[in-house]
Each structure stands twice: as C-alpha cells, then as structure tokens.
Write an enzyme that holds these catalytic residues in place. Structure first.
Site, PDB file in Angstrom:
ATOM      1  N   ASP A  93     -10.565   1.872  -3.715  1.00 53.56           N
ATOM      2  CA  ASP A  93     -11.132   1.617  -2.393  1.00 53.56           C
ATOM      3  C   ASP A  93     -12.649   1.713  -2.441  1.00 53.56           C
ATOM      4  OD1 ASP A  93      -9.074   0.868  -0.839  1.00 53.56           O
ATOM      5  OD2 ASP A  93      -8.755   2.798   0.140  1.00 53.56           O
ATOM      6  N   ASP A  96       0.833  -1.198   0.000  1.00 54.77           N
ATOM      7  CA  ASP A  96       0.000   0.000   0.000  1.00 54.77           C
ATOM      8  C   ASP A  96       0.876   1.260   0.000  1.00 54.77           C
ATOM      9  OD1 ASP A  96      -2.294   1.503   0.112  1.00 54.77           O
ATOM     10  OD2 ASP A  96      -3.074   0.595   1.941  1.00 54.77           O
TER      11      ASP A  96
HETATM   12  C1  DGJ Z   1      -5.791   1.902   1.918  1.00 54.11           C
HETATM   13  C2  DGJ Z   1      -6.104   0.731   1.041  1.00 54.11           C
HETATM   14  O1  DGJ Z   1      -6.551   1.169  -0.193  1.00 54.11           O
HETATM   15  C3  DGJ Z   1      -7.135  -0.152   1.725  1.00 54.11           C
HETATM   16  O2  DGJ Z   1      -7.486  -1.192   0.884  1.00 54.11           O
HETATM   17  C4  DGJ Z   1      -6.566  -0.650   3.023  1.00 54.11           C
HETATM   18  O3  DGJ Z   1      -5.517  -1.516   2.772  1.00 54.11           O
HETATM   19  C5  DGJ Z   1      -6.120   0.521   3.883  1.00 54.11           C
HETATM   20  N1  DGJ Z   1      -5.268   1.433   3.188  1.00 54.11           N
HETATM   21  C6  DGJ Z   1      -5.417   0.029   5.110  1.00 54.11           C
HETATM   22  O4  DGJ Z   1      -4.936   1.064   5.864  1.00 54.11           O
END
Ligand code: DGJ
Length: 728
Positions: A548, A478
C-alpha cells in the site's frame, strides 16, 4: 533425472545445473549428502563417505543400534525424542501421550511426472515437461505411522520441490510439528537472508550471520504476513548478485509458517520450513492422510541473481495459472488512492474517459461500491452493488466501459464480515470466534470461518453470483485483518488446533473453484498491500499488489526485495499522485514511471490532477510500456545496484533470447558532490554489439558489462533514467 544406485544406496536427483543427493544410511535412514552444483553420478560413492568419517569415529555405531547417536548425522527428515537433539522435522503424540517414534526406510518409488497435491497450491507440470518424482517411504514399526518424503525434480527449471505426506497407522496420532522439508548441511553456508518488514515496508532484505543456535522467521497471524515472507536463503559472505552459492527455500503456503536455521556444535546447519507448530495440530486416524504444503528449493552457484531468475521462471510458467499466465496484463486504473470510499458511477465514468485517452485498458472500482459502505465500518459480506451509487449496477457500468474499449475490474474482500452487515445479522456465529471471549475487531471487521464447509460454500456462491452478474474481467481480492481468537464450532474439542490450516484449506477451496469457473478472469491478490505475497497465492492469482506504499522512492526497496523470489510480472506497481498519500514525498512523474516500468504497471491517482503536459507524457509512456511488456512478462531480471546498500538502485530486464534489454537507474537522496561510477550491466554477450534506442549509440557487450554506462545524474534528489538496447 532421478537415479537410485543400489550398491551405495544413493539417490541422485539431477537438474540441469544442480545435484541433490540422499543416502539410505545402512539401508535405514535417509541422510542428506549433498545439494549444490551438478556432480556426476559416478563420483558419488567417493564423495559421500569422506565427510562422515569424523562422526563415525565418535559414534562407531550401526544405524538402529543403541550406540547410534543421531545428533552426529545429517538427516533428511529427523524425528523427535531420540539422540538427535536438534529441532525435529516432525513430532507426533499417540493416544497414550507417547511422542517417541523411530521411522525407518521401508521403500521407494520413482514416478514420471508429478502427482498433484490435492487441495493445496503447488508447482505443476505440463505435457512434455521433464519432471520426475521420488517418494521415500518411512515406517514406524510400533505405531504403523508412515511418512512419505516426496521430491519432485524439475530438470529444465533447476528446481526441486519437496513436501511430506503422513499416513496414520494403527492408533490415533496427533501431529504437532510437520515440516514440509528439513535438510542438514554438513558444511553450512555462513549467512541467512530473509525478507522482512511490516505494512508499507514489505520484504526488505536482511542478511544475518549464522551463529551456533537457532535463527528463525515466522508468521503466527494466519496470513503469510508483511512481517516475514515464507522465504529464506542461505548464502556465503562472498555471495553477491552474480557469484557464489545461494540456496533459496520458499514455502507454497499463505498462512502461519516457521522457517528456521539451526547451527549445531559443529556448525552444521539444519534448515526447515513448514506450517508454524504454534498454530498447528492434526489428528490422524488409521489410514488418514495429512499432506504438508510444498517447499520450493533453488540452488544457484551464480549468486542471488541466478537464484531469483530460477524462481521467476518456474513461478511464471508452472505456478501461475489462468489465461493471463501467458498474456500481456492490462494497464489498469485503480480508484482507491483517487477517491477512497467516495466512489460512484459518475466518478468512474469521468476517470474512464480520461483513462481511455491515455491508453489505460481497465478501470478497477476499489472499495466502497456495495451495501452501505461509505467507510471502513460496514457492509463486508453484503456483496450487492449499491444502486444509489451505481444505477444499473455493474452490468450497466461494464457495458458502457466496454463500448469505450475498457474492461471493468472490481475489489472484493470475501473472507470478511462487518458486524454492521446483513450477513452478520443473519449469521453471527459464522465468524471466527470462541464463544464467551472477545471478538477482536480489526478495521471494524471479523473473519468468516472458512474452515466450515457451509460458510466457504456460501462465500463461493456469492462470488459466482456477483461475477456472473456483469462482464467483469478483473478481481482484486483483499484481506485486511489477521486471525485472532481462533476456533471453530465445526471442529470437535481435539481438532481445534487444526483451525489455522483448515481455514487456509477453506480459502484455497474457494480460490480453486473460482479459478476453474472463471479461467479468463484476471485475479489480483492483496492483503493490506503485500501481506500475503507468497507462492501459495500465486497459484490462484498471477499478480499481487506489492504494498500500500506507492511512494516511488520507498518502492525501490520493496520491489527490489520482492524480486528475490517473485517474478516482475507478478509484482504490481502503480503510479500514484504526489505528494505521496502515505509518506508525503514528492518525486517527479518520470521517476515514478521508471520505478514501475519494469513491473506490472497500473495507475492509482486522480487523472484529472495531471497537467496537459503530464497527460501527453503519460500517453507516450504507456505506449512505450506496451512495447516492452513482453520483457516484463518473460525477461530475465538482473539486480545491478541494491537500494539496501546505498542511495543508488539499478536493475535490468534482458529478453530470454538476449535480443533486447532495458535498464533503469535510480538515485535517491543526494548528499552533494558525490562521485559516481559507470553502471555495469550483466548477462550480455561480450562479443555482441548493442544499439541504444535512446541515443542511437552502439556499445559493445563487453564495454557495457565492464566499463558500464555513463549516468547523466544532475546531482539532485530522486533522479532516474532508463535505457533500451537492441542487439545488432
Ligand atoms: C487495502 C488495500 O491494500 C488497498 O489497496 C485498498 O484496496 C483498501 N484496502 C480498500 O479498503
């Protein structure tokens, strides 16, 4: 194939269906002559003279003479400070502040295969690939600066890749602009297409009419960004999915970029893509080399659909790497939307038992497993398992999951450091910052200065240690913030402008080493959803979390737009709970399944919330997904109805050999008493018959493509259906 015609000084770059033609005009400047549908080499002499006539009359000049007015000519790599007033492909300043250069043709060479771009992601070759490379060398006599225009021709894939290499001459040169490619269309396509949006709304398609002047898209954030993707396509107003010209250009780069189309006074277009000059500079000493990122060029005379399929094929086969390139991807369960930071051994095991029962193959422990991370405000940088949450660490968890027949995946965010972390307390100077200025915290975190070798090496060692500590088979990488207050203590005063690019080189260095060290690991890329969905990342991660936003309806546009240049198997799509966590919308489980089914499938919900009936249907759905996962991995994607045009969307996947296909149809919001028409398929054999596995009926390929499928729409919001066919 690449041919040089000595007499006419023409290079003809041929793929199976396309031609790209360059002429060394009067032996001095590489001019762009043609890019489009394949033309025969023999016809070229005639073709290139005619469009120049008008401009020759105006200038009546010879190259290199004072009368030679450059703005009337279509260049392959125009420079700054001359009579070409359009945007230059590069600009450089010497120690005396001079920015004028006049690089002229010096030599060329044609090589078999493709040399790799050291330190940068790139499309690669494998033994037996018909790939050739053309390097055209330009030299500025006064400064000795040498510029190599590099073209790689991937014959079978109908793809040309380009990049530029600079080599310092006598004195120091400071590169200020260094495009990966530049190309002048004498007859410009009429429109520009881009993939734009923001977090939760990534890669929506925007189509704009080109007018005199410059239209551009860019990222200045140090990541390729949610806002603009490093991709542009030029199309005509009559270009559709299945017909018309489509010129796609995609940059294999994950940091700040600029892509622009400049329409001049004659409506000739200059298209350029490369590192964003706003965040760039590079000091080039004698003999030193700077290599730009690579651009991937795809032309299709069969519309946007064929353009996409050409991108998909080469990205799947010759950009993605690791053993998962050619393997079925596991259906996974990610804990994020199920538990957020409230995660521990017991919860994971509870999910795992349920997951196993449904046919899920891998459990991913997302954020919250390390340091004392119970929220967004701590522990990044301290990649030690919290033993209170996971007694026995990942070793025990992995072993127990393995016994159940499940793999273990983990989430990491290695580029970052929380001010509340052991790492930051030990090395407060390791984050990106400029002494004396504010250190902007974004999601309470700072970025590690990966342009510093010792920092990049530390991050790499930490990760190797972590991944060696247990049988981990998947990593979600990430990146939840952008670069601000950029500078590095490791760079001298004159090199601070190199920071953005050097940061990315540091990141690529880590990723390259991890890929080599763990060739069987499945790496997934993520940046607050799809903030770094670019070909650069695909080189290290064969799949990317598209957004997301996991709402089924919103995902139609995100996945449709992303498919413009990225292959389905690289686009991860998770079935999440309802009401949706981001948008509050409720759609049926079947609708969400259909949205994800043609892509890389995962789950991101508390499985305990599923009813018994839903569990049964999920089991059946996952087993159906396994049957068609080959289609997702290698099939040709056809976009049939655009969610950007109406409330309907539809797409299909067709096996390479045409033997199988699956079709999905979606209706978003209903208005009431709407007429609907047959859903016409594409790419089939008109003469063949296809049996539908859903109802056992046999349809002619001609019927399916011309009359179409009947849609059993029930007149309600968020309706979807899917059909599978086999060729008889
Ligand atoms: C942002 C990501 O896009 C999410 O899928 C998740 O992993 C969160 N961060 C976790 O903090």
């Amino acid at each position: 194939m690449i041919t040089f015609f000595e007499k006419s000084k023409i290079f003809h770059l041929e793929t199976k269906h396309t031609s790209y033609v360059i002429k060394l005009w009067q032996g001095e400047y590489p001019m762009h002559v043609y890019w489009g549908k394949h033309v025969r080499g023999g016809a070229l002499d005639w073709y290139i003279e005619s469009p120049y006539r008008r401009r020759e009359r105006i200038t009546n000049a010879r190259a290199g003479t004072p009368q030679f007015t450059k703005e009337y000519w279509p260049f392959e790599y125009p420079c700054y400070g001359t009579s070409d007033f359009r945007p230059p492909a590069f600009r450089s300043c010497d120690e005396n502040g001079r920015e004028v250069l006049n690089p002229r043709y010096a030599s060329y060479r044609i090589l078999e295969g493709k040399p790799s771009l050291d330190g940068l992601p790139h499309v690669y070759t494998e033994d037996g690939d018909a790939v050739q490379t053309l390097e055209i060398e330009l030299v500025d006599e006064l400064s000795g600066l040498r510029i190599f225009l590099v073209y790689n021709v991937f014959e079978k894939y109908d793809v040309i890749t380009r990049h530029t290499r600079f080599q310092g001459g006598g004195g120091v040169q400071n590169l200020e602009i260094a495009c990966s490619m530049s190309l002048d269309f004498k007859q410009s396509p009429k429109q520009m297409l881009q993939l734009s949006g923001t977090a939760l709304r990534e890669r929506h398609i925007i189509r704009r009419t080109l007018e005199q002047g410059t239209m551009s898209i860019e990222s200045t954030r140090g990541i390729s960004s949610h806002q603009q993707n490093p991709f542009v396509a030029l199309v005509n107003d009559d270009t559709t999915e299945e017909q018309g010209d489509a010129y796609g250009i995609n940059l294999v780069y994950s940091s700040s970029f600029l892509a622009s189309v400049h329409l001049d006074m004659y409506k000739s277009a200059r298209v350029q893509i490369g590192v964003n000059p706003l965040n760039f500079g590079w000091k080039l000493g004698e003999g030193e080399i700077f290599t730009t990122p690579e651009a991937v060029l795809v032309y299709s005379d069969r519309g946007l659909g064929e353009m996409s399929r050409r991108f998909h094929r080469i990205y799947r086969d010759r950009l993605c790497r690791g053993s998962y390139r050619d393997k079925e991807r596991p259906v996974l369960l990610n804990t994020w939307e199920a538990s957020y930071f409230d995660i521990n051994y017991d919860t994971v095991m509870q999910y795992a038992r349920q997951a196993k029962d449904l046919g899920i193959e891998l459990v991913v422990v997302d954020d919250g497993w390390f340091g004392h991370r119970d929220g967004e405000d701590s522990s990044l940088g301290d990649w030690e398992v919290n033993e209170l949450k996971f007694p026995g660490g990942f070793k025990r968890l992995a072993e127990e999951l393995k016994e159940m027949g499940l793999g273990l995946g983990i989430w990491v965010e290695p580029e970052m450091v929380s001010p509340d972390s052991e790492l930051y307390r030990r090395h407060p100077d390791w984050c990106v910052h400029i002494e004396g200025y504010i250190r902007t915290e974004w999601r309470n975190q700072l970025v590690l200065d990966l342009s510093r070798k010792e920092v990049a090496d530390y991050v790499l060692e930490q990760l190797i240690h972590l991944l060696d500590s247990a049988e981990i088979s998947y990593v979600k990488w990430d990146c939840n913030r952008r670069l601000t207050e950029c500078g590095s203590e490791a760079l001298g005063r004159e090199r601070q402008r190199e920071f953005h690019h050097r940061y990315m080189l540091g990141l690529y260095y880590i990723l390259e080493n991890l890929n080599r060290r763990f060739p069987n690991m499945l790496f997934e890329n993520c940046a607050s959803g799809g903030g770094r969905f670019d070909p650069g990342m695909l080189y290290y991660f064969p799949q990317t979390w598209a957004s997301d936003n996991s709402d089924g309806y919103a995902r139609l546009k995100i996945q449709y737009g992303t498919s413009l240049c990225y292959p389905n198997v690289a686009i991860t799509a998770h079935i999440s709970d309802v009401p949706n966590a981001q948008l509050g919308r409720t759609t049926s489980l079947e609708f969400r399944e259909h949205v994800c089914e043609g892509f890389n499938l995962g789950y991101e919900l508390n499985l305990m919330h599923l009813s018994e009936k839903e569990k049964e249907s999920t089991k059946a759905f996952i087993s159906r997904y396994h049957e068609m996962s080959e289609l997702v991995r290698t099939g040709d994607f056809y976009r049939l109805k655009s969610p950007f045009k109406s409330e309907e969307a539809a797409w299909m996947l067709l096996a390479e050999d045409g033997s199988k296909l699956a079709v999905w149809y979606f209706k978003g919001q209903a208005v009431g008493e709407e007429a609907y028409f047959g859903l016409k398929l594409a790419g089939l054999d008109a003469e063949a018959d296809y049996v539908c596995l859903e109802d056992g009926r046999v349809y002619g390929g001609d019927t399916l493509m011309n009359a179409g499928l009947n849609i059993p729409w029930d007149g309600k919001d968020y309706f979807s259906c899917m059909w599978r066919f086999e060729r008889q």
